[in-house]
Design an enzyme around this catalytic site. Structure first.
Site, PDB file in Angstrom:
ATOM      1  N   ASP A 141     -33.666 -75.570 -98.677  1.00  0.00           N
ATOM      2  CA  ASP A 141     -33.284 -76.547 -97.878  1.00  0.00           C
ATOM      3  C   ASP A 141     -34.238 -75.964 -96.663  1.00  0.00           C
ATOM      4  O   ASP A 141     -34.258 -74.646 -96.077  1.00  0.00           O
ATOM      5  CB  ASP A 141     -31.591 -76.264 -98.013  1.00  0.00           C
ATOM      6  CG  ASP A 141     -31.175 -76.474 -96.897  1.00  0.00           C
ATOM      7  OD1 ASP A 141     -30.852 -78.196 -96.197  1.00  0.00           O
ATOM      8  OD2 ASP A 141     -29.557 -75.955 -96.190  1.00  0.00           O
ATOM      9  N   SER A 142     -33.364 -76.722 -95.590  1.00  0.00           N
ATOM     10  CA  SER A 142     -33.830 -75.823 -93.771  1.00  0.00           C
ATOM     11  C   SER A 142     -32.438 -74.792 -93.641  1.00  0.00           C
ATOM     12  O   SER A 142     -33.123 -74.228 -93.224  1.00  0.00           O
ATOM     13  CB  SER A 142     -33.206 -77.410 -93.151  1.00  0.00           C
ATOM     14  OG  SER A 142     -31.584 -77.784 -92.892  1.00  0.00           O
ATOM     15  N   TYR A 146     -32.978 -78.435 -88.973  1.00  0.00           N
ATOM     16  CA  TYR A 146     -33.674 -79.927 -89.400  1.00  0.00           C
ATOM     17  C   TYR A 146     -33.439 -80.935 -88.909  1.00  0.00           C
ATOM     18  O   TYR A 146     -34.198 -81.606 -88.235  1.00  0.00           O
ATOM     19  CB  TYR A 146     -34.198 -79.655 -90.555  1.00  0.00           C
ATOM     20  CG  TYR A 146     -35.204 -78.256 -91.224  1.00  0.00           C
ATOM     21  CD1 TYR A 146     -35.983 -77.786 -90.559  1.00  0.00           C
ATOM     22  CD2 TYR A 146     -35.994 -78.812 -92.412  1.00  0.00           C
ATOM     23  CE1 TYR A 146     -36.401 -77.052 -90.583  1.00  0.00           C
ATOM     24  CE2 TYR A 146     -36.531 -78.663 -92.781  1.00  0.00           C
ATOM     25  CZ  TYR A 146     -37.129 -76.780 -91.754  1.00  0.00           C
ATOM     26  OH  TYR A 146     -37.701 -76.071 -92.941  1.00  0.00           O
ATOM     27  N   GLY A 147     -32.591 -81.015 -88.462  1.00  0.00           N
ATOM     28  CA  GLY A 147     -31.586 -82.472 -88.174  1.00  0.00           C
ATOM     29  C   GLY A 147     -31.862 -83.285 -86.626  1.00  0.00           C
ATOM     30  O   GLY A 147     -31.864 -84.693 -87.073  1.00  0.00           O
ATOM     31  N   CYS A 198     -32.367 -81.051 -99.208  1.00  0.00           N
ATOM     32  CA  CYS A 198     -31.642 -81.253 -97.278  1.00  0.00           C
ATOM     33  C   CYS A 198     -31.981 -82.617 -97.219  1.00  0.00           C
ATOM     34  O   CYS A 198     -33.230 -82.996 -98.467  1.00  0.00           O
ATOM     35  CB  CYS A 198     -32.223 -80.543 -97.374  1.00  0.00           C
ATOM     36  SG  CYS A 198     -32.706 -80.788 -95.229  1.00  0.00           S
ATOM     37  N   ASN A 199     -30.757 -82.985 -96.866  1.00  0.00           N
ATOM     38  CA  ASN A 199     -30.893 -84.852 -97.042  1.00  0.00           C
ATOM     39  C   ASN A 199     -31.867 -84.779 -95.898  1.00  0.00           C
ATOM     40  O   ASN A 199     -32.856 -86.098 -96.179  1.00  0.00           O
ATOM     41  CB  ASN A 199     -29.534 -85.444 -96.093  1.00  0.00           C
ATOM     42  CG  ASN A 199     -29.201 -85.440 -97.510  1.00  0.00           C
ATOM     43  OD1 ASN A 199     -29.173 -86.878 -98.656  1.00  0.00           O
ATOM     44  ND2 ASN A 199     -27.923 -84.333 -97.789  1.00  0.00           N
ATOM     45  N   THR A 200     -32.095 -84.557 -94.674  1.00  0.00           N
ATOM     46  CA  THR A 200     -33.207 -84.399 -94.301  1.00  0.00           C
ATOM     47  C   THR A 200     -34.259 -84.464 -94.356  1.00  0.00           C
ATOM     48  O   THR A 200     -35.244 -84.622 -93.621  1.00  0.00           O
ATOM     49  CB  THR A 200     -32.983 -83.671 -92.546  1.00  0.00           C
ATOM     50  OG1 THR A 200     -31.449 -83.724 -92.058  1.00  0.00           O
ATOM     51  CG2 THR A 200     -33.383 -84.077 -91.647  1.00  0.00           C
ATOM     52  N   GLU A 224     -21.971 -74.362 -89.211  1.00  0.00           N
ATOM     53  CA  GLU A 224     -23.031 -73.091 -89.209  1.00  0.00           C
ATOM     54  C   GLU A 224     -22.304 -71.602 -88.742  1.00  0.00           C
ATOM     55  O   GLU A 224     -22.871 -70.893 -88.628  1.00  0.00           O
ATOM     56  CB  GLU A 224     -23.907 -73.545 -89.033  1.00  0.00           C
ATOM     57  CG  GLU A 224     -25.327 -74.110 -89.700  1.00  0.00           C
ATOM     58  CD  GLU A 224     -25.596 -73.516 -90.360  1.00  0.00           C
ATOM     59  OE1 GLU A 224     -26.494 -72.412 -89.548  1.00  0.00           O
ATOM     60  OE2 GLU A 224     -26.627 -73.872 -91.400  1.00  0.00           O
ATOM     61  N   CYS A 232     -25.457 -84.898 -96.313  1.00  0.00           N
ATOM     62  CA  CYS A 232     -25.561 -83.866 -95.607  1.00  0.00           C
ATOM     63  C   CYS A 232     -25.364 -82.430 -96.525  1.00  0.00           C
ATOM     64  O   CYS A 232     -24.205 -82.782 -96.785  1.00  0.00           O
ATOM     65  CB  CYS A 232     -25.415 -84.298 -93.880  1.00  0.00           C
ATOM     66  SG  CYS A 232     -25.975 -82.299 -93.282  1.00  0.00           S
ATOM     67  N   THR A 233     -26.306 -81.467 -96.752  1.00  0.00           N
ATOM     68  CA  THR A 233     -25.952 -80.926 -97.775  1.00  0.00           C
ATOM     69  C   THR A 233     -24.246 -79.370 -97.148  1.00  0.00           C
ATOM     70  O   THR A 233     -24.563 -79.042 -97.413  1.00  0.00           O
ATOM     71  CB  THR A 233     -26.787 -79.788 -98.328  1.00  0.00           C
ATOM     72  OG1 THR A 233     -27.891 -79.748 -97.015  1.00  0.00           O
ATOM     73  CG2 THR A 233     -27.838 -80.581 -99.210  1.00  0.00           C
ATOM     74  N   HIS A 234     -24.166 -79.716 -95.530  1.00  0.00           N
ATOM     75  CA  HIS A 234     -23.281 -78.636 -95.587  1.00  0.00           C
ATOM     76  C   HIS A 234     -22.204 -79.355 -94.964  1.00  0.00           C
ATOM     77  O   HIS A 234     -20.701 -79.126 -94.882  1.00  0.00           O
ATOM     78  CB  HIS A 234     -23.744 -79.142 -93.531  1.00  0.00           C
ATOM     79  CG  HIS A 234     -24.172 -77.745 -93.562  1.00  0.00           C
ATOM     80  ND1 HIS A 234     -26.579 -77.829 -93.786  1.00  0.00           N
ATOM     81  CD2 HIS A 234     -24.689 -76.366 -92.716  1.00  0.00           C
ATOM     82  CE1 HIS A 234     -27.054 -77.138 -93.109  1.00  0.00           C
ATOM     83  NE2 HIS A 234     -26.160 -75.814 -92.612  1.00  0.00           N
TER      84      HIS A 234
HETATM   85  N1  DGL Z   1     -29.177 -78.872 -94.887  1.00  0.00           N
HETATM   86  C1  DGL Z   1     -29.124 -80.825 -94.325  1.00  0.00           C
HETATM   87  C2  DGL Z   1     -29.624 -81.610 -94.326  1.00  0.00           C
HETATM   88  O1  DGL Z   1     -28.834 -82.390 -95.909  1.00  0.00           O
HETATM   89  C3  DGL Z   1     -29.420 -80.638 -92.535  1.00  0.00           C
HETATM   90  C4  DGL Z   1     -29.038 -79.236 -91.855  1.00  0.00           C
HETATM   91  C5  DGL Z   1     -30.049 -78.983 -90.655  1.00  0.00           C
HETATM   92  O2  DGL Z   1     -29.779 -79.790 -90.177  1.00  0.00           O
HETATM   93  O3  DGL Z   1     -30.840 -78.592 -91.357  1.00  0.00           O
HETATM   94  O4  DGL Z   1     -29.952 -82.981 -94.286  1.00  0.00           O
END
Ligand code: DGL
Length: 283
Positions: A20-21, A52-53, A83-85, A168, A202-204
């Protein structure tokens, strides 16, 4: 880097890589470990370069490829982009263009496809909402994947740029989070009130679940990805015994971060119900 230098010729069983990012993929990892406790895992968070978003396609692809190569060099035969991004912006290119050159026997899987597969059984109206980072929403990956599988569904995406920073900065439970949770949920339903199923893409976002649920219209189903991805991975390993045999079984989990190991270790406890010790790595 030559193949033999980074260990790509290594055919011994290895840990399953989870990338993940930053911290968000820990919500996926914990569900995977619940369902598949016998396997070894290496979690890698690119915290030094997160989020990363809001980054461009090229940069997310480049960073993700570096992470995948690193996990391969650590002996992983199978890497999950939790990570979705990264799944939205890098997965397809890595699968189609890079893996054939790096090592065609290794595999990289993402989180979008399994999530999309799950919505068909949940929606009654066929109107799906997707909440994600600006990068995931701009990529249109969810509407594209949903329309391939369910051509008559309507998909509406809503970018939620403030949600990752809220998590975060440990503000997910704070009063200030209510404003931005409500804002994006209302924006989504303002655009399509027929939505009855919403993907937290998004995994957050599972950390904001109680507030998201509070502002959702009644009866709307909220789809979180942890269990879905874990079930999909278990199914993948059942259907691919040749890959399953390359996944080592020692029940271990190593945590790696590109940021400070102390910072990662203390923040990880927000996402996991356990204390961990991370190691710093350079990609
Ligand atoms: N974990 C990332 C996702 O699932 C989002 C966090 C990021 O923006 O890096 O998209």
């Amino acid at each position: 880097m030559r193949l033999e230098d980074c260990g790509l010729m290594d055919k011994k069983p290895g840990a399953i890589g989870v990338f993940d990012s930053g911290y968000g993929g820990l919500t996926i990892l914990s569900e995977i470990r619940k369902q598949l406790p016998a396997y070894d895992f290496i979690y890698l968070g690119d915290n030094a370069r997160a989020p990363y978003g809001s980054r461009s396609f090229d940069i997310v692809y480049q960073f993700t490829l570096e992470a995948v190569r690193y996990l391969f060099s650590r002996g992983c035969h199978l890497v999950i982009l939790a990570c979705n991004t990264a799944s939205a912006k890098a997965l397809r290119t890595i699968q189609q263009n890079d893996l054939p050159h790096i090592d065609p026997s290794r595999r990289v899987l993402g989180v979008i496809r399994p999530t999309v597969e799950s919505v068909g059984a949940l929606t009654r109206t066929g109107h799906i909402g997707v909440l994600g980072t600006p990068g995931t929403i701009q990529s249109e990956s969810y509407p594209i994947e949903i329309s391939k599988m369910y051509p008559y569904f309507v998909t509406v995406g809503q970018a939620c740029p403030m949600w990752v920073p809220l998590v975060e900065y440990k503000e997910a439970d704070g009063d200030g989070a209510d404003f931005f949770v409500r804002k994006y949920v209302e924006a989504l339903f303002g655009r399509d009130p027929q939505i009855d199923t919403v993907i937290l893409g998004c995994t957050h976002y599972p950390l904001l679940y109680p507030k998201i649920a509070r502002y959702m219209p009644e009866g709307v189903r909220i789809v979180t990805q942890g269990e879905i991805v874990a079930e999909s991975l278990a199914d993948y390993l059942r259907r691919h015994p040749e890959m399953e045999q390359k996944c080592s079984r020692g029940g271990s989990c190593e945590f790696l971060t590109t940021e400070s190991s102390d910072k990662f270790s203390s923040m990880a406890s927000v996402f996991l119900a356990e204390d961990i010790t991370a190691k710093h790595v350079v990609l």
